[in-house]
Design an enzyme around this catalytic site. Structure first.
Site, PDB file in Angstrom:
ATOM      1  N   ARG A 280     -13.822 -20.005  13.080  1.00  0.00           N
ATOM      2  CA  ARG A 280     -14.854 -19.733  14.120  1.00  0.00           C
ATOM      3  C   ARG A 280     -16.243 -20.292  13.518  1.00  0.00           C
ATOM      4  O   ARG A 280     -16.598 -20.780  14.464  1.00  0.00           O
ATOM      5  CB  ARG A 280     -14.804 -18.345  14.156  1.00  0.00           C
ATOM      6  CG  ARG A 280     -15.615 -17.845  15.551  1.00  0.00           C
ATOM      7  CD  ARG A 280     -16.090 -16.407  15.548  1.00  0.00           C
ATOM      8  NE  ARG A 280     -15.307 -15.419  14.992  1.00  0.00           N
ATOM      9  CZ  ARG A 280     -14.341 -14.610  15.516  1.00  0.00           C
ATOM     10  NH1 ARG A 280     -14.554 -14.481  16.892  1.00  0.00           N
ATOM     11  NH2 ARG A 280     -13.613 -13.883  14.797  1.00  0.00           N
TER      12      ARG A 280
ATOM     13  N   VAL B   8       0.670  -1.160  -0.062  1.00  0.00           N
ATOM     14  CA  VAL B   8      -0.137  -0.090  -0.011  1.00  0.00           C
ATOM     15  C   VAL B   8       0.777   1.319   0.123  1.00  0.00           C
ATOM     16  O   VAL B   8       0.744   2.196  -0.808  1.00  0.00           O
ATOM     17  CB  VAL B   8      -0.966  -0.009   1.424  1.00  0.00           C
ATOM     18  CG1 VAL B   8      -1.600   1.429   1.518  1.00  0.00           C
ATOM     19  CG2 VAL B   8      -1.856  -0.961   1.269  1.00  0.00           C
TER      20      VAL B   8
ATOM     21  N   GLY C 196     -16.351  -8.440   9.954  1.00  0.00           N
ATOM     22  CA  GLY C 196     -17.029  -7.384  10.833  1.00  0.00           C
ATOM     23  C   GLY C 196     -16.354  -6.105  10.419  1.00  0.00           C
ATOM     24  O   GLY C 196     -16.947  -5.067  10.443  1.00  0.00           O
TER      25      GLY C 196
ATOM     26  N   ASP D 202      -9.109 -17.277   8.480  1.00  0.00           N
ATOM     27  CA  ASP D 202     -10.365 -18.232   8.382  1.00  0.00           C
ATOM     28  C   ASP D 202     -10.736 -18.289   6.995  1.00  0.00           C
ATOM     29  O   ASP D 202     -11.667 -19.135   6.426  1.00  0.00           O
ATOM     30  CB  ASP D 202     -11.630 -17.609   9.213  1.00  0.00           C
ATOM     31  CG  ASP D 202     -11.543 -17.914  10.747  1.00  0.00           C
ATOM     32  OD1 ASP D 202     -10.550 -18.452  10.914  1.00  0.00           O
ATOM     33  OD2 ASP D 202     -12.559 -17.667  11.465  1.00  0.00           O
TER      34      ASP D 202
HETATM   35  O1  F6P Z   1     -11.050 -14.700  12.745  1.00  0.00           O
HETATM   36  C1  F6P Z   1      -9.735 -15.251  13.176  1.00  0.00           C
HETATM   37  C2  F6P Z   1      -9.789 -16.211  14.247  1.00  0.00           C
HETATM   38  O2  F6P Z   1      -8.332 -16.799  14.420  1.00  0.00           O
HETATM   39  C3  F6P Z   1     -10.785 -17.507  14.302  1.00  0.00           C
HETATM   40  O3  F6P Z   1     -10.159 -18.456  13.516  1.00  0.00           O
HETATM   41  C4  F6P Z   1     -10.766 -17.564  15.926  1.00  0.00           C
HETATM   42  O4  F6P Z   1     -12.150 -18.141  16.243  1.00  0.00           O
HETATM   43  C5  F6P Z   1     -10.803 -16.345  16.257  1.00  0.00           C
HETATM   44  O5  F6P Z   1      -9.936 -15.343  15.273  1.00  0.00           O
HETATM   45  C6  F6P Z   1      -9.934 -16.049  17.649  1.00  0.00           C
HETATM   46  O6  F6P Z   1      -9.951 -14.688  18.125  1.00  0.00           O
HETATM   47  P1  F6P Z   1      -9.377 -14.301  19.354  1.00  0.00           P
HETATM   48  O7  F6P Z   1      -7.653 -14.266  19.095  1.00  0.00           O
HETATM   49  O8  F6P Z   1      -9.757 -12.927  19.439  1.00  0.00           O
HETATM   50  O9  F6P Z   1      -9.636 -15.140  20.484  1.00  0.00           O
END
Ligand code: F6P
Length: 319
Positions: free
Chosen positions: A172, A23, A104, A128
């Site tokens: 997730r 970027v 999100g 993911d």
């Molecule tokens: O969104 C990516 C991810 O690694 C998911 O696979 C997992 O469920 C989540 O984030 C874990 O998030 P955190 O590190 O906030 O617990």
């Protein structure tokens, strides 16, 4: 001289620094200044930023993490918080904002654009790989490769001792990581949220394919069974079969990105700058069949990306 903001929001993923580098360098080529916000939307709201220059991006292409940090920032769901962000963008005189993250993050960008007329471009960053509008998101390939090399090692133990392993990978709500990893490691079973996991079928695989001995079951953390621990307990309860559990967790979010992720990130970074400088806005930059694709931001966050059927059937065929 035009000025664009850049932020990374949500879960970190390998390849983000390669994206920032691209970027900044693509922007320099078009005489655009890049302002990097600290820790995603939070930094935008709290007005924490710094100008990013070419020198800031030297020797970062191989680094995991992100030099401008990221955060999960629930406050951005409030319209008053988004108002503060929009005020800061206007005060800084930004002509556009590049937002990097998952669904999100894209929803936040969509709302900023709809409510305040901010020109946003989204770049998919999540291990993911569940963002609609792109075949690949930055970080997925690196996460899969970390899991594959870990499972190859676990298989040595499973083989030597004739053990059953339930190995949980991230994802997730989707099974993209689990499916890719399951096929690449030759797992005897893959449990994903997109299909109903049948413990009787796992048992049959252990009894037949694994000949009652070593078996690798890859379980997506989002599987409706509750994950690797729950499946392991169920196997013991129903069939008196002991299984070891390994949860790979955040290992998959760190480390040096693969060459695939570095190139993908470099391509998406350049495409984001090209888009904003040529008037394209409120879209997600993605790839399909090797070409760039642009998806309206609303679709990118509201539509669900489906696990391809061929992945599921290939995995079932090869188990
Ligand atoms: O969104 C990516 C991810 O690694 C998911 O696979 C997992 O469920 C989540 O984030 C874990 O998030 P955190 O590190 O906030 O617990």
């Amino acid at each position: 001289m035009k000025k664009f903001g850049l932020l990374v929001s949500g879960g970190s993923a390998p390849g983000v620094n390669a994206l920032i580098r691209s970027v900044v360098r693509a922007a320099e080529n078009k005489r655009v200044e890049i302002v990097g916000f600290q820790s995603g939307y939070k930094g935008l709201v709290e007005n924490k930023y710094r100008t990013l220059e070419r020198a800031d991006t030297a020797n970062i292409i191989s680094l995991g993490g992100t030099i401008i940090h990221t955060s999960r920032y629930d406050d951005f769901k409030n319209s008053s918080t988004r108002q503060k962000a929009a005020d800061n963008i206007k005060k800084l005189g930004l002509d556009g904002l590049i937002v990097c993250g998952g669904e999100g993050t894209m929803e936040g960008a969509y709302l900023l654009s709809k409510e305040h007329g901010i020109n946003c471009i989204g770049v998919p960053v999540t291990i993911d790989n569940d963002v609609y509008g792109t075949e690949n998101s930055i970080g997925f390939d690196s996460a899969v490769n970390v899991a594959v090399s870990s499972i190859d090692k676990i298989r040595d133990t499973a083989d030597s001792h004739g053990q059953v392993f339930m190995i949980e990978v991230m994802g997730r709500t989707t099974g993209f990581i689990a499916m890719q990893v399951g096929i690449a490691t030759g797992a005897e079973f893959v449990a994903v949220p997109e299909t109903m996991t049948d413990v009787a079928l796992i048992y049959r695989h252990i009894a037949t394919v694994g000949k009652g001995r070593r078996t690798i079951v890859v379980v997506s953390e989002g599987d409706e069974s509750g994950g690797a621990v729950a499946l392991s307990n169920l196997l013991m309860e129903c069939y008196k079969i002991e299984s070891k559990v390994a949860i790979l967790g955040h290992l998959q979010r760190g480390g040096s990105p693969t060459s695939f992720d570095r190139v993908l990130a470099s391509r998406f970074g350049e495409a984001a700058i090209d888009s904003l400088t040529t008037g394209r806005k409120d879209v997600l930059v993605g790839d399909r069949a090797g070409s760039l694709e642009f998806t309206p931001m609303y679709e990118a966050y509201s539509r669900k990306k489906q696990l391809p059927n061929w992945l599921v059937s290939l995995s079932e065929l090869l188990m």
